[in-house]
Design an enzyme around this catalytic site. Structure first.
Site, PDB file in Angstrom:
ATOM      1  N   ASP A   1      10.269   7.611  10.699  1.00  0.00           N
ATOM      2  CA  ASP A   1       9.145   6.859  11.239  1.00  0.00           C
ATOM      3  C   ASP A   1       9.566   6.002  12.425  1.00  0.00           C
ATOM      4  O   ASP A   1       8.762   5.241  12.955  1.00  0.00           O
ATOM      5  CB  ASP A   1       8.521   5.977  10.144  1.00  0.00           C
ATOM      6  CG  ASP A   1       7.057   5.669  10.406  1.00  0.00           C
ATOM      7  OD1 ASP A   1       6.406   6.455  11.128  1.00  0.00           O
ATOM      8  OD2 ASP A   1       6.560   4.651   9.895  1.00  0.00           O
TER       9      ASP A   1
ATOM     10  N   ASP B   1       0.198  -0.005   5.000  1.00  0.00           N
ATOM     11  CA  ASP B   1       0.791   1.244   5.501  1.00  0.00           C
ATOM     12  C   ASP B   1       0.360   1.530   6.940  1.00  0.00           C
ATOM     13  O   ASP B   1       0.830   2.484   7.542  1.00  0.00           O
ATOM     14  CB  ASP B   1       0.407   2.409   4.584  1.00  0.00           C
ATOM     15  CG  ASP B   1       1.254   3.642   4.847  1.00  0.00           C
ATOM     16  OD1 ASP B   1       2.385   3.490   5.367  1.00  0.00           O
ATOM     17  OD2 ASP B   1       0.800   4.758   4.543  1.00  0.00           O
TER      18      ASP B   1
ATOM     19  N   SER C   1       0.875  -1.191   0.000  1.00  0.00           N
ATOM     20  CA  SER C   1       0.000   0.000   0.000  1.00  0.00           C
ATOM     21  C   SER C   1       0.905   1.232   0.000  1.00  0.00           C
ATOM     22  O   SER C   1       0.923   2.021   0.947  1.00  0.00           O
ATOM     23  CB  SER C   1      -0.912  -0.013   1.224  1.00  0.00           C
ATOM     24  OG  SER C   1      -1.636  -1.224   1.326  1.00  0.00           O
TER      25      SER C   1
ATOM     26  N   LYS D   1       3.130   4.563  -0.310  1.00  0.00           N
ATOM     27  CA  LYS D   1       2.842   5.978  -0.104  1.00  0.00           C
ATOM     28  C   LYS D   1       3.096   6.779  -1.381  1.00  0.00           C
ATOM     29  O   LYS D   1       3.854   6.334  -2.255  1.00  0.00           O
ATOM     30  CB  LYS D   1       3.740   6.542   1.009  1.00  0.00           C
ATOM     31  CG  LYS D   1       3.530   5.959   2.389  1.00  0.00           C
ATOM     32  CD  LYS D   1       4.552   6.540   3.362  1.00  0.00           C
ATOM     33  CE  LYS D   1       4.382   5.982   4.768  1.00  0.00           C
ATOM     34  NZ  LYS D   1       3.156   6.497   5.413  1.00  0.00           N
TER      35      LYS D   1
ATOM     36  N   ARG E   1       1.181  -0.114  14.067  1.00  0.00           N
ATOM     37  CA  ARG E   1       0.358  -0.763  15.094  1.00  0.00           C
ATOM     38  C   ARG E   1       0.606  -2.269  15.140  1.00  0.00           C
ATOM     39  O   ARG E   1       0.406  -2.901  16.184  1.00  0.00           O
ATOM     40  CB  ARG E   1      -1.112  -0.447  14.838  1.00  0.00           C
ATOM     41  CG  ARG E   1      -1.694  -1.008  13.564  1.00  0.00           C
ATOM     42  CD  ARG E   1      -2.971  -0.300  13.147  1.00  0.00           C
ATOM     43  NE  ARG E   1      -2.718   1.048  12.673  1.00  0.00           N
ATOM     44  CZ  ARG E   1      -3.667   1.894  12.279  1.00  0.00           C
ATOM     45  NH1 ARG E   1      -4.942   1.515  12.304  1.00  0.00           N
ATOM     46  NH2 ARG E   1      -3.357   3.100  11.871  1.00  0.00           N
TER      47      ARG E   1
END
Length: 519
Positions: free
Chosen positions: A304, A363, A291, A293, A367
């Site tokens: 990040d 993406d 997915s 960016k 989590r």
């Protein structure tokens, strides 16, 4: 003599201005003090007209044959808050003097409604601006007045003069900055330690992704914390497989860079004290995976891993300050890359606690790795658990770069976090952990949780609700620091544009406050 910061270069001083220089019987500044300067402050009103020198500024003024007040009188007594005036060749000891407008001496109640302590912010900003003015003048040795708060002055100076120049062929040397007054040295030292920790976080996050892989990040942490009485263990893929960390393993498998899981232990309290566990997201580069960016600003995703950077930097300061607490730091480290082996949208994985997760968006990877880290945190029977992550763009949408978004299961802990942020100039804003958001993630027939859930909007809240499913029993705090990842220089003059390292100092202050409550 004086000039505004835009014209402070020594070589450009005009002969007209030199006529009002006070030389104390000397024809020119002695060579011993040409590179030595001092920063002092003055209280000013909102119009910049009523000026009151601090005690230290008044002393320097008197030692300089009243040059500061004479020059201000010539300039109609005008000095704005956050602006500096520079005086050259006016003092036996200092080649250059910088006078900075601190702001009002007595603040109104409305001044304290902005989420941070305005007095401390004023001193930080003044210290940074004054030191930068002298650096622009070529000063290599700077004495800095405390301006009534030596800790904040130290923070403003150390944060405000730091520059990332890791890959420059020719690097500018850092100036020596010392406290002018003989008092408040303990507070000054504490400010230096906390600021150096934040600057380390800034250095880690500014580093290019090819120079800060999980392996290189781990190596640097081992070198720094290993010399600070902190036990550092670097776990590898085999260990993660033994622990059945499906989140970390699946996110990492798209990259050729091996994952790492850092476990750091600082034992400053008694053996019977339960530890505070700090967990930091450590995605050293996030392409979004399959997915992927947009290419615009993707390079910033080298940062990040700011949650991990903040955790290791805070532990460094905690150890150097010898705070009497037990702290465990956990940072899962990996890259999130697209490849033939990468995690795919629709894949179902299983976290360390056995819960199955459908990955609708690769993406939303932070989590997933934090889920495993939080499960592992429970094995330490923590006093409280706090995680930090540049987790969601939704946090930036919600409140911009003004504050760290905080989610907490305990009101008291939230209040402590808010107070620490107010003290250090790092705004905190609480968001809800309602069951409404948890319900959006569950209720599926084929798996336990979805990593982004149903519906639209509230992305930061659904991400926090997801993490709540894996948080250890007891008090838990989640900080979404995506909004404060970068500084644009607007809110705080003492933090230049670039990766901010926030809220490292607030994290240290939070731990320090907890230690005082327990004593």
């Amino acid at each position: 003599m004086y000039t505004h910061r835009s014209a402070i270069c020594l070589t450009r001083l005009t002969s007209a201005l030199q006529k009002i220089t006070i030389n104390h019987g000397r024809s020119e500044c002695s060579t011993s003090n040409l590179k030595k300067g001092i920063v002092v402050g003055a209280y000013v009103d909102e119009k910049g007209e009523n000026i009151k020198l601090t005690n230290s500024a008044e002393k320097v003024n008197q030692d300089s044959n009243n040059v500061i007040m004479k020059a201000l009188k010539i300039g109609n007594g005008f000095l704005k808050k956050g602006k500096s005036r520079v005086f050259y060749n006016a003092n036996e000891k200092y080649g250059t003097i910088a006078l900075v407008g601190i702001g009002k001496e007595e603040l109104d109640e409305k001044d304290f409604s902005d989420g941070v302590d305005p007095k401390k912010q004023n001193v930080r900003n003044a210290a940074a601006i004054g030191c930068r003015s002298l650096i622009d003048c070529g000063m290599e040795d700077i004495d800095l007045s405390s301006m009534g708060d030596s800790e904040s002055a130290a923070e403003g100076a150390m944060l405000g003069t730091w520059n990332f120049q890791e890959y420059k062929k020719e690097q500018k040397p850092s100036p020596k900055i010392s406290l002018f007054e003989n008092s408040d040295k303990d507070e000054w030292s504490r400010g230096v330690v906390k600021s150096n920790a934040q600057n380390w976080s800034r250095k880690l996050t500014e580093s290019a992704a090819n120079h800060m892989t999980p392996t290189l990040f781990s190596k640097e942490v081992e070198e720094v914390l290993g010399n600070q009485n902190v036990q550092v263990v670097v776990h590898d893929k085999c260990w993660a497989e033994e622990k059945k960390m499906g989140g970390l393993l699946n996110v990492a498998k798209g990259s050729c860079q091996p994952l790492a899981f850092l476990e750091m232990t600082y034992s400053g309290g008694s053996k019977d004290d339960k530890p505070i566990v700090l967990v930091g997201k450590g995605v050293t580069f996030d392409s979004g995976g399959i997915s992927i960016k947009p290419s615009s600003a993707m390079g910033e995703m080298r940062a990040d891993m700011m949650g991990a950077a903040n955790v290791v930097s805070a532990i460094s300061a905690i150890a150097e300050l010898q705070i009497p607490v037990n702290v465990v730091g956990l940072t899962p480290l990996c890259e999130n890359m697209p490849s033939s082996s990468a995690l795919k949208p629709g894949d179902v994985i299983v976290a360390m606690n056995g819960k199955s997760i459908q990955v609708d968006n690769t993406d939303a990877e932070g989590r997933l790795i934090l889920a495993d880290a939080l499960c592992y945190a429970a094995t330490f029977n923590p006093k409280l658990t706090l995680d930090l992550a540049t987790l969601t763009g939704a946090m930036m949408v919600a409140i911009g770069g003004a504050a760290t978004g905080v989610f907490s299961t305990a009101d008291k802990i939230w209040n402590d976090v808010q107070c620490a942020g107010n003290y250090t100039g790092d705004r905190m804003w609480r968001f809800p952990l309602w069951n409404y958001y948890s319900a959006l993630l569950s209720g599926y027939s084929g798996f336990d949780l979805d990593n982004i859930g149903k519906g639209k909007g509230g992305g930061a809240c659904t991400a926090a609700a997801f993490l709540k499913e894996f948080a250890p029993p007891g008090d838990w705090v989640h900080m979404d620091i995506a909004g404060v990842m970068k500084s644009n220089g607007q809110d705080s003059s003492y933090i230049s544009s670039g990766m901010s390292g926030q809220p490292t100092r607030a994290l240290v202050q939070f731990i320090l406050d907890i230690s005082k409550q327990s004593s």
